[in-house]
Design an enzyme around this catalytic site. Sequence first.
Site, PDB file in Angstrom:
ATOM      1  CB  ILE A   1      -2.196  84.259  53.367  1.00  0.00           C
ATOM      2  CG1 ILE A   1      -1.535  85.138  54.434  1.00  0.00           C
ATOM      3  CG2 ILE A   1      -1.123  83.658  52.451  1.00  0.00           C
ATOM      4  CD1 ILE A   1      -0.657  84.360  55.400  1.00  0.00           C
TER       5      ILE A   1
ATOM      6  CG  ASP B   1     -14.508  71.389  57.811  1.00  0.00           C
ATOM      7  OD1 ASP B   1     -13.322  71.128  57.559  1.00  0.00           O
ATOM      8  OD2 ASP B   1     -14.938  71.535  58.965  1.00  0.00           O
TER       9      ASP B   1
ATOM     10  CG  ASN C   1      -3.740  79.959  52.726  1.00  0.00           C
ATOM     11  OD1 ASN C   1      -2.821  80.551  53.281  1.00  0.00           O
ATOM     12  ND2 ASN C   1      -5.002  80.358  52.832  1.00  0.00           N
TER      13      ASN C   1
ATOM     14  CE1 TYR D   1      -1.527  77.967  62.783  1.00  0.00           C
ATOM     15  CE2 TYR D   1       0.449  78.852  63.822  1.00  0.00           C
ATOM     16  CZ  TYR D   1      -0.396  78.767  62.731  1.00  0.00           C
ATOM     17  OH  TYR D   1      -0.113  79.465  61.581  1.00  0.00           O
TER      18      TYR D   1
ATOM     19  CB  THR E   1      -4.979  87.885  57.511  1.00  0.00           C
ATOM     20  OG1 THR E   1      -5.107  87.391  58.858  1.00  0.00           O
ATOM     21  CG2 THR E   1      -3.723  87.305  56.882  1.00  0.00           C
TER      22      THR E   1
END
Length: 266
Positions: free
Chosen positions: A18, A61, A88, A152, A188
């Site tokens: 994305i 990172d 994102n 998540y 994706t």
Amino acid sequence: MSRLANKVILVTGSATGIGKAIAKRCVAEGAQVIIHGLEADLAANVVAELGSHKAVAHVEDLTAEGCPQRLVDLAVKTFGKLDAIVNNAAMVSQGNIHDTDAAFFMKMISVNTLAPFLLIQAALPELTKTRGNVLNIGSVNAYSGEPNLLPYSISKGGLMTLTRNLGDTLMRENGVRVNQINPGWVLTENEAQRKREHGLKEDWYTDLPKVYAPAGRILWPEEIAAAAVFWLADESGPISGQVMDLEQHPFIGRNPPKDSSTIPTK
């Protein structure tokens, strides 16, 4: 006229998926972009595709100390300013109430919730100068999520609260808009690979149950990118603190029947 002409936009996690689609669409609309990711070769490929006069890459990172400030500094050093950031980059891994330990939970929160906050914090002085904006990329799982996506889902719920809160605060105090897109199930590169690792066939996405994909397919990254342009462009005016769901069915309260496929939807 290009909708993002002369804007400088930082997109995290833009070496793939994305984020890559958003970065490419931003350049197509006249912007210059900062590409960010963990894979040096993939980030370099995106810059090569877009052109070094339109894009620059930073590989690190996001949770590394000082990374947010280094990204902001790179944007200003390379292109002279910063108009928008797209949060994102995300960690997507399964975990439930039984198999999630503290270290895994904290890592998920660090990447998906804390890192976007720290990047907004680092970018705020530059965004204030340009009366810029922030676009957070969340997930429809933010509303409750699936049993096996517990950490998540919580991390994306926190991101949504961050958007609502700062969308009000930063608009009033700094003239900076903060909004969010909550994608549904998107095809994706990483998602395709994850499902193959779960044992599904190579072309699993071509034959999905209607309960998960009423349109016969799931979303493409380019469709998320198309929506992102509206929020990044001046045409969205003073709108701030808003969350837009991008899915092909109403997610809240929509529970698949017990005899449906067990393919996880996000």
